[in-house]
Design an enzyme around this catalytic site. Structure first.
Site, mmCIF file in Angstrom:
data_model
loop_
_atom_site.group_PDB
_atom_site.id
_atom_site.type_symbol
_atom_site.label_atom_id
_atom_site.label_comp_id
_atom_site.label_asym_id
_atom_site.label_seq_id
_atom_site.Cartn_x
_atom_site.Cartn_y
_atom_site.Cartn_z
ATOM 1 N N CYS A 1 0.860 -1.179 0.000
ATOM 2 C CA CYS A 1 0.000 0.000 0.000
ATOM 3 C C CYS A 1 0.896 1.229 0.000
ATOM 4 C CB CYS A 1 -0.956 0.004 1.193
ATOM 5 S SG CYS A 1 -0.137 -0.224 2.796
ATOM 6 N N THR B 1 5.988 6.558 -6.415
ATOM 7 C CA THR B 1 6.845 7.245 -7.381
ATOM 8 C C THR B 1 6.580 8.744 -7.426
ATOM 9 O OG1 THR B 1 5.310 6.747 -9.185
ATOM 10 C CG2 THR B 1 7.113 5.198 -8.804
ATOM 11 N N ARG C 1 12.838 -0.063 -3.528
ATOM 12 C CA ARG C 1 12.063 -0.401 -4.722
ATOM 13 C C ARG C 1 12.749 0.136 -5.967
ATOM 14 N NH1 ARG C 1 6.012 1.606 -6.572
ATOM 15 N NH2 ARG C 1 5.223 -0.408 -7.299
ATOM 16 N N TYR D 1 9.439 -3.495 -9.871
ATOM 17 C CA TYR D 1 8.182 -3.292 -10.587
ATOM 18 C C TYR D 1 8.496 -3.218 -12.069
ATOM 19 C CZ TYR D 1 3.544 -1.274 -11.636
ATOM 20 O OH TYR D 1 2.280 -1.044 -12.121
ATOM 21 N N ASP E 1 -2.799 -2.443 -2.585
ATOM 22 C CA ASP E 1 -2.303 -1.395 -3.486
ATOM 23 C C ASP E 1 -3.042 -0.074 -3.261
ATOM 24 O OD1 ASP E 1 -0.488 -0.410 -5.428
ATOM 25 O OD2 ASP E 1 -2.004 -0.576 -6.994
#
Length: 303
Positions: A38, A83, A130, A163, A256
């Site tokens: 999340c 992001t 990430r 990702y 998410d």
């Protein structure tokens, strides 16, 4: 949804805000369950979005996230740096501090990050970084850039979250398989659901997990991947169930929330929770997916 008064940003036109009144799931989550994917966005007036961002969301701060956690029946969260905040992890770290030990984090850092900054992130509860390879969201860096970061974070025992989309896996194979840490793939590498579970791209992803036991997968985001759509997301189920049943000790699940960059619909998070027993149909699989695996990866310091 417009930006809050006084905030230094304007939400993208047509942005879909998160579901204001998600249903309560019919599936009763086991005690200790973790929402392991999340985000928090802002609030932008307090935690400005990155100048280099490719999207500007509506506010979705820690209070709303924790309210959803309690409403759905989760005990803990893993908050992944968004992001839109770039490498400024302030909003995520603020949420970790406010969670009182009930949240861990995945950060975004640059290769120039200092040892002191890494130590502060670790103390706050960060346990991974990430790497985003989705070009519509970020501009990927040369392979050496990612290796430099891994060299910095590996001594802390952190893992890497990656990702990418299914079409990217072949081109990134050498980089990804060379990473020495545990690696967690977001959203099963975004398989082509319309092509079915026999699709070569999905087979390549399963090969990655089979040949490299340090690889994990999040079985997440039916709202992004499904063609059949809500509320059942029926075509998503066989993909996620395949991964859960083949690699039960290396899977994670998450909402998410607040579901950035969706254009077709905004999911009801209660309906997403109700998919869990369809992809993890036994109590043992649910225990691994929701409790044992995230505890081992993010709360291994607990007795």
């Amino acid at each position: 949804m417009s930006a809050s008064i006084g905030s230094p940003f304007t939400t993208d036109p047509g942005w879909l805000p998160y579901h204001p009144t998600p249903s309560r799931p019919a599936f009763r989550l086991p005690p200790g369950a973790v929402d392991a994917h999340c985000h928090v966005f802002g609030p932008g007036a307090e935690f400005p979005f990155a100048p280099e961002r490719n999207y500007t969301p509506c506010d979705a701060g820690k209070d709303a996230l924790f309210a959803l956690r309690d409403h759905l029946g989760f005990e803990r969260n893993v908050i992944v740096q968004a992001t839109c905040h770039g490498a400024d992890n302030g909003a995520m770290v603020d949420a970790l501090h406010a969670a009182g030990g009930r949240a861990r984090g995945v950060a975004t850092v640059r290769s120039t990050v200092s040892d002191g900054e890494l130590a502060d992130l670790h103390a706050a509860g960060v346990r991974g970084v990430r790497f985003n390879f989705v070009r519509r969201l970020v501009e990927p860096k040369p392979d050496a850039y990612y290796h430099r970061i891994v060299e910095r974070i590996a001594p802390l025992g952190w893992h890497v979250v990656v990702y990418f989309e299914a079409a990217d896996l072949e081109a990134r194979w050498d980089l990804l398989t060379a990473l020495p840490t545990t690696v967690v793939v977001d959203h099963m590498g975004r398989p082509d659901i319309a092509a079915g579970t026999g699709d070569p791209g999905f087979a390549r992803f399963l090969r990655l997990l089979s040949e490299h036991p340090r690889y994990w997968s999040k079985v997440t985001c039916p709202e992004r991947l499904s063609v059949s759509g809500p509320p059942a997301y029926t075509d998503f189920v066989p993909f996620a169930r395949t991964v859960v049943e083949r690699f039960p000790d290396r899977v994670l699940w998450g909402t998410d929330w607040p579901h950035p960059n969706l254009t077709s619909h905004m999911p009801d998070d209660g309906h997403l929770v109700d998919i869990i027993p369809r992809i993890a149909p036994t109590a043992d699989l649910q225990q691994a997916l929701l409790i044992d695996n995230p505890r081992r990866l993010y709360w291994s310091d607990l007795p």
